[in-house]
Design an enzyme around this catalytic site. Sequence first.
Site, PDB file in Angstrom:
ATOM      1  N   HIS A 154       0.828  -1.217   0.000  1.00 45.71           N
ATOM      2  CA  HIS A 154       0.000   0.000   0.000  1.00 45.71           C
ATOM      3  C   HIS A 154       0.859   1.263   0.000  1.00 45.71           C
ATOM      4  CE1 HIS A 154      -3.344  -2.703   0.853  1.00 45.71           C
ATOM      5  NE2 HIS A 154      -2.605  -3.214   1.829  1.00 45.71           N
ATOM      6  N   SER A 273      12.697  20.978 -15.568  1.00 48.67           N
ATOM      7  CA  SER A 273      11.562  21.858 -15.780  1.00 48.67           C
ATOM      8  C   SER A 273      12.041  23.187 -16.330  1.00 48.67           C
ATOM      9  CB  SER A 273      10.813  22.079 -14.457  1.00 48.67           C
ATOM     10  OG  SER A 273       9.868  23.117 -14.576  1.00 48.67           O
ATOM     11  N   LYS A 279      14.939  20.800 -10.618  1.00 46.75           N
ATOM     12  CA  LYS A 279      14.273  19.502 -10.623  1.00 46.75           C
ATOM     13  C   LYS A 279      14.925  18.554 -11.623  1.00 46.75           C
ATOM     14  CE  LYS A 279       9.742  19.358 -10.482  1.00 46.75           C
ATOM     15  NZ  LYS A 279       9.581  18.824 -11.819  1.00 46.75           N
ATOM     16  N   GLU A 286       7.836   7.639 -16.782  1.00 48.51           N
ATOM     17  CA  GLU A 286       6.412   7.971 -16.798  1.00 48.51           C
ATOM     18  C   GLU A 286       5.792   7.600 -18.147  1.00 48.51           C
ATOM     19  OE1 GLU A 286       6.839  11.748 -13.700  1.00 48.51           O
ATOM     20  OE2 GLU A 286       6.547  12.100 -15.844  1.00 48.51           O
TER      21      GLU A 286
END
Length: 346
Positions: A154, A273, A279, A286
């Site tokens: 989880h 970014s 970042k 992804e």
Amino acid sequence: MTGGGDPVVRRDRFSGGPARSFLSSMDGDGRIFEADLAVDRAHVVMLAEQDVIGDEAAAAILGALADVEAAGFDALPPSEDVHEAIETAVVEAVGRDGGKLHTARSRNDEVAACIRYRLRADLLDAIEVVVALRSALADVAAAEAETVMPGFTHLQPAQPTTVAHWALSYAGTLARDTGRLCDAYGRTNESPLGAAAFAGTTFGVDRERTAALLGFDGVVANAADAAASRDFLLEAVSALASVAVTCSGLAADVVFFANRGFVEVSDDYASTSSIMPQKKNPDTMELVRATAGDAVGAQQALATTLQGLPRAYNRDLQRATGHAWTAVDGVTSAVEVAAGVVATAG
């Protein structure tokens, strides 16, 4: 006699009308151009060996096919599909004898052979990149056999485990995925040539000979099955979708681990970014994760197209094949990227 119609008459009669562009598959047929040439050559050699056509006509046709190959797909004359376009080019080059290329054959068994010929090569590429990803995971496991990491349920820390244990869990699933791809390859690698439209031909063809010339393991025995079935496409796409789902889990883990600082994705597989240059985004993974949606979508689209079709060739099949190309291209690229991420992560 099936497959003995006059190609010139056929082309002239059905060459116009407002639906020509809608019926045409030429925009996507570049993919099977080389396959069609190989199928044509094997068919002509077999016809000559069986004395269905003369050696002189066979030599002229084979020479014309060599010229077509040298000129390339883009040089083909306008046509409904690549099969008809190649035949037209051959007839234009050698005259009416060029129409003998189509003796004892239908576009139905021809296109099925071309799809199988190309798909088996694509499946081998997919198998190769999946094996490379398994190898990369095994290398990580060997290097990190004693590196402790939290195991999660989880997404909550649950039990201690090792990086090796995590990596080999994906390697094990990918091993089964490899088996599924190999099974799909085996059932794809069968020749439908000689089935003609769906009931065979009265010409004395040698189906086993064309299968051998094209490197197929054997023939699809039933002619209607050979011409009309696309279950091999569905099996291949299902296997590819399974690979994509496996890799989506791997990608999700890597994205999560990068967020927690457990792993750093190589700059070659990351981006930043435009407004927050501090970042480092693991966004290739992804996209790997998202590929599962494309592959499962292709599987569903293909199954929906195939369901309920009568046992014969139906033009619906023209729309079915593209879903297989979408899946094999997308999944192969995604797995290749995933292997690169795993091999270079720090």
